[in-house]
Enzyme design. Structure first.
Site, short mmCIF file in Angstrom:
data_model
loop_
_atom_site.label_atom_id
_atom_site.label_comp_id
_atom_site.label_asym_id
_atom_site.label_seq_id
_atom_site.Cartn_x
_atom_site.Cartn_y
_atom_site.Cartn_z
N GLY A 179 32.26 17.37 65.49
CA GLY A 179 33.14 16.40 66.14
C GLY A 179 33.53 16.79 67.54
N GLY A 212 26.47 15.95 75.23
CA GLY A 212 25.40 16.70 74.57
C GLY A 212 25.14 16.13 73.19
CG HIS A 213 28.14 16.44 70.09
ND1 HIS A 213 29.33 16.75 70.67
CD2 HIS A 213 27.84 17.47 69.26
CE1 HIS A 213 29.76 17.91 70.21
NE2 HIS A 213 28.87 18.37 69.36
CG ASP A 257 24.99 25.77 69.65
OD1 ASP A 257 25.74 26.64 70.10
OD2 ASP A 257 25.34 24.58 69.55
CD GLN A 294 23.87 25.56 65.12
OE1 GLN A 294 24.93 26.02 64.75
NE2 GLN A 294 23.80 24.38 65.71
CB VAL A 298 23.64 17.41 77.89
CG1 VAL A 298 24.25 16.44 78.88
CG2 VAL A 298 22.53 16.71 77.09
NE ARG A 308 34.39 27.75 69.67
CZ ARG A 308 33.52 27.68 68.66
NH1 ARG A 308 32.25 27.39 68.92
NH2 ARG A 308 33.90 27.89 67.41
O1 PAF Z 1 26.32 23.12 66.03
C1 PAF Z 1 27.31 22.75 65.35
O2 PAF Z 1 28.13 21.95 65.77
C2 PAF Z 1 27.50 23.33 63.95
O3 PAF Z 1 27.14 24.67 63.90
C3 PAF Z 1 26.79 22.53 62.86
C4 PAF Z 1 25.29 22.54 63.03
C5 PAF Z 1 27.30 21.10 62.86
C6 PAF Z 1 27.10 23.12 61.48
O4 PAF Z 1 28.46 23.11 61.20
#
Ligand code: PAF
Length: 278
Positions: free
Chosen positions: A31, A36-37, A149, A152, A175, A186
């Site tokens: 959220g 970027g999202h 990330d 990740q 982005v 953050r």
């Molecule tokens: O990248 C994120 O925002 C989180 O690590 C994710 C992939 C939603 C998992 O909680």
């Protein structure tokens, strides 16, 4: 757009789409959405018939001393943004809906212990656990992750391969703000002064790329130059590492396709960024 709060309803929604043979593009988030999202949602919208965004601040990826409580949240704003991007559903479960005294965790062993995993030892176990749960619940055919990330993404990719998740993982470009700072929820923790200094992460990475373009292949030299550049702002350096992108192992000689990643602390914000050498 549907807002779905239970695992049962999310499953029913995805099962119905799957039964009709539809592709499901899934964007997992915590959220407080930014551009970027939204770039991930746009890509999912362009490539898939059904788009699901999850919003869940996952407690298992935060250590007790980290910012779980303070993590920025604004569901109403997130909902509007998802609506604008024509998402079909938001999966917005409570913590209780997602976890009830779990004894099962998913861990991609070595890859989670380096880079960010050194400072945040339990972080990636929490990420891979929740992402596998979300994959099992939302049943996507495609899942979209941002490459800011980077570690990740590499870890989730290994998990998808190792555990035979039946989906396509799509990594999407970082982005950036106009001044080069990578978008991140953050960034909100930065003071005005720190916000002015924060583009140094991108500047230091550009310096690394310039050195490589001029023929520098010694990782120690590039690392030192990056550390010197970052240090000019007084931020605290967590790590600067040059590595091979699949194994995340250090490189002895930089080649095209290797990467550099860094993490720094300002007062309240820990920021990360990376660059793949071209
Ligand atoms: O990248 C994120 O925002 C989180 O690590 C994710 C992939 C939603 C998992 O909680």
């Amino acid at each position: 757009m549907d807002v779905i709060k239970t695992v049962r309803e999310m499953r029913a929604f995805s099962n119905a789409a799957r039964l009709k043979g539809k592709t499901i593009g899934f964007v997992p988030t915590m959220g407080f959405l930014h551009k970027g999202h939204l770039s991930l949602v746009k890509k999912a919208r362009a490539e898939c018939e059904v788009v699901v965004v999850s919003i869940f601040v996952n407690p298992t990826q935060f250590a007790p001393n980290e910012d779980l409580k303070a993590y920025p949240r604004d569901f109403e704003r997130d909902k509007e943004l998802c609506e604008k991007e024509n998402a079909d559903a938001i999966f917005f479960p409570s913590t209780g809906e997602m976890y009830s005294k779990p004894l099962t965790f998913v861990e991609v062993e070595e890859l989670g212990k380096v880079l960010c995993g050194k400072t945040r030892p339990s972080h990636f176990r929490g990420v891979t656990t929740v992402v596998s749960k979300l994959f099992n619940i939302a049943k996507p055919t495609h899942a979209y992750f941002g490459l800011k990330d980077f570690q990740q993404f590499v870890i989730v990719k290994k998990m998808v391969d190792d555990l035979n998740f039946d989906l396509e993982l799509v990594g999407c470009p970082i982005v950036r703000e106009e001044d080069g700072l990578a978008m991140s929820s953050r960034n909100k923790y930065l003071s005005k002064e720190e916000r002015k200094k924060a583009p140094v992460l991108n500047k230091a990475l550009s310096l690394a790329q310039e050195m490589f373009s001029r023929g520098e292949t010694n990782p120690a030299n590039v690392r030192q130059a990056v550390i010197d550049r970052l240090s000019e702002t007084g931020c605290k350096i967590d790590y600067v590492k040059l590595f091979e992108t699949e194994s995340l192992k250090p490189v002895e000689k930089i080649g095209s396709g290797n990467a550099i990643a860094l993490a720094v602390f300002f007062e309240k914000a820990r920021l990360i960024d990376n660059r793949v050498f071209e």
